[in-house]
Design an enzyme around this catalytic site. Sequence first.
Site, PDB file in Angstrom:
ATOM      1  N   CYS A  21       0.850  -1.187   0.000  1.00 57.19           N
ATOM      2  CA  CYS A  21       0.000   0.000   0.000  1.00 57.19           C
ATOM      3  C   CYS A  21       0.891   1.244   0.000  1.00 57.19           C
ATOM      4  O   CYS A  21       2.042   1.208   0.449  1.00 57.19           O
ATOM      5  CB  CYS A  21      -0.910  -0.003   1.230  1.00 57.19           C
ATOM      6  SG  CYS A  21      -2.153   1.316   1.229  1.00 57.19           S
ATOM      7  N   CYS A  28      -4.209  -0.537  10.235  1.00 58.24           N
ATOM      8  CA  CYS A  28      -4.322  -1.537   9.169  1.00 58.24           C
ATOM      9  C   CYS A  28      -3.845  -2.906   9.639  1.00 58.24           C
ATOM     10  O   CYS A  28      -2.725  -3.050  10.126  1.00 58.24           O
ATOM     11  CB  CYS A  28      -3.538  -1.104   7.937  1.00 58.24           C
ATOM     12  SG  CYS A  28      -3.700  -2.271   6.546  1.00 58.24           S
ATOM     13  N   ARG A 140      -4.996   7.762   9.456  1.00 61.86           N
ATOM     14  CA  ARG A 140      -4.807   7.447   8.038  1.00 61.86           C
ATOM     15  C   ARG A 140      -3.736   8.373   7.455  1.00 61.86           C
ATOM     16  O   ARG A 140      -4.032   9.430   6.874  1.00 61.86           O
ATOM     17  CB  ARG A 140      -6.116   7.556   7.260  1.00 61.86           C
ATOM     18  CG  ARG A 140      -7.146   6.517   7.696  1.00 61.86           C
ATOM     19  CD  ARG A 140      -8.311   6.429   6.741  1.00 61.86           C
ATOM     20  NE  ARG A 140      -7.927   5.927   5.443  1.00 61.86           N
ATOM     21  CZ  ARG A 140      -7.773   4.647   5.125  1.00 61.86           C
ATOM     22  NH1 ARG A 140      -7.960   3.707   6.041  1.00 61.86           N
ATOM     23  NH2 ARG A 140      -7.433   4.293   3.912  1.00 61.86           N
ATOM     24  N   ASP A 287     -10.054 -12.543   4.645  1.00 59.71           N
ATOM     25  CA  ASP A 287      -8.889 -11.657   4.703  1.00 59.71           C
ATOM     26  C   ASP A 287      -8.490 -11.311   6.132  1.00 59.71           C
ATOM     27  O   ASP A 287      -7.412 -10.776   6.363  1.00 59.71           O
ATOM     28  CB  ASP A 287      -9.084 -10.400   3.850  1.00 59.71           C
ATOM     29  CG  ASP A 287     -10.061  -9.411   4.434  1.00 59.71           C
ATOM     30  OD1 ASP A 287     -10.923  -9.805   5.227  1.00 59.71           O
ATOM     31  OD2 ASP A 287      -9.967  -8.221   4.066  1.00 59.71           O
ATOM     32  N   CYS A 337     -27.181 -10.880  15.360  1.00 60.28           N
ATOM     33  CA  CYS A 337     -25.729 -10.765  15.510  1.00 60.28           C
ATOM     34  C   CYS A 337     -24.969 -12.014  15.087  1.00 60.28           C
ATOM     35  O   CYS A 337     -23.942 -11.934  14.422  1.00 60.28           O
ATOM     36  CB  CYS A 337     -25.425 -10.434  16.968  1.00 60.28           C
ATOM     37  SG  CYS A 337     -23.686 -10.410  17.395  1.00 60.28           S
TER      38      CYS A 337
END
Length: 427
Positions: A21, A28, A140, A287, A337
Amino acid sequence: MNDEKPPRAFHLMAKPTGSVCNLACRYCFYLCKDTLYPDSHFRMTDELLESYIRQLIESHPTNEVTVSWQGGEPTLMGLDFYQRSVEIQKKYQTPHMKVQNTFQTNGVLLDNEWCEFFHKHDFLVGLSLDGPQKYHDAYRTDKRGSPTFERVQRGARLLAKHHVKFNVLTAVHAANVDYPLEVYRFLRDDIDTQFIQFIPIVEIEKKLGKHRTYTVSGRSVNAKSYGRFLTTIFDEWVRKDVGCVFIQSFDVALEKWFGAPPSLCIFAPHCGTAPIMEHNGDVYACDHFVETKYLLGNITQTPITALITSETLDKFGQEKKDRLPQYCRDCDVLFACNGECPKNRFIQAPDGEAGLNYLCEGYQLFFHHINRPMRIMAELLSRNAAPASIMKVLREEDLSRAFAKAKRNELCPCNSGRKFKHCHGKK
């Protein structure tokens, strides 16, 4: 491998740059996955691209196929890569088949050329943006630690300028969780997006002692605060924005109250519906579980169809339900949930049983809070009426309560500008 056919449609998220990235977002969870491939250049080859598209299309017995691009940061592959992808899709799709491309990006590299391409080929773009600048830039940042808000906002404006369909993915974390309406109104009014996803940040920081006690990072949301974040936004949305703004967690909740299967994996009874493919063709169960233990295989050696119907993926999916603590099984909002995502199940239930979701308290608060409005909207749907009709119902109830509390010489709650005694307070 079992003998079942693949589901009529399935989702396989591709990461053509792996974990690489151009940003260094502090929360992250995927940047560290580069250690799995120490000698890699982290770029999907053209040969693998064609094999992936061909197998994905051939594995779908339906006429709708989603090609999902994520990262890392997928724009780092360059626009040519995706132009080739579209051509390959045309090569293999059948005459009546619709191929939908989705693309999750941090938005930093977007320009007119990228956005023209997205619009031309009807890409659905997800843009990562954590709200107003002070909240977005809290975590970020780029590789140099520099803020990214202005570059991302520029990307949002370009997407809008070129009429690209896009939604906003907002991470909810320690910096923005206490400002729900400020975040929501910014996304709705300033960014002018109709589609929003809220993703809670939960980072395990330490595992302490033989009893496997976990602590979370300072960036993580507090469970109850996250519940308040959702309920506060819900109260504004359900009175003003139903049918105009679509918030994923609210839409999925309505699916549950209506009795429809959830479209979001974290609230489904089983996992395994959203495997991912790394840049080299390796497929993992999820992921959030890109670990050797959850490697299903590689599409260059085993067909996608076999990977998504493998016993390994079946077992992974079933464990979500099988490992629910009794506290969850007895819960009145379990139907909504389903224990949420297994990655967050690391605290103890009140009776001491392990495996309770860290966000449990927040979800209980949220689902209990929305129960009545959701029942009303589900009832409207069952009569083929628009769920947005609830806004009128709630406005009338709110006015009725306000009239009951209003004093004669105060302005009337109906906003007529007249005193209550001369308006709705007349006897």
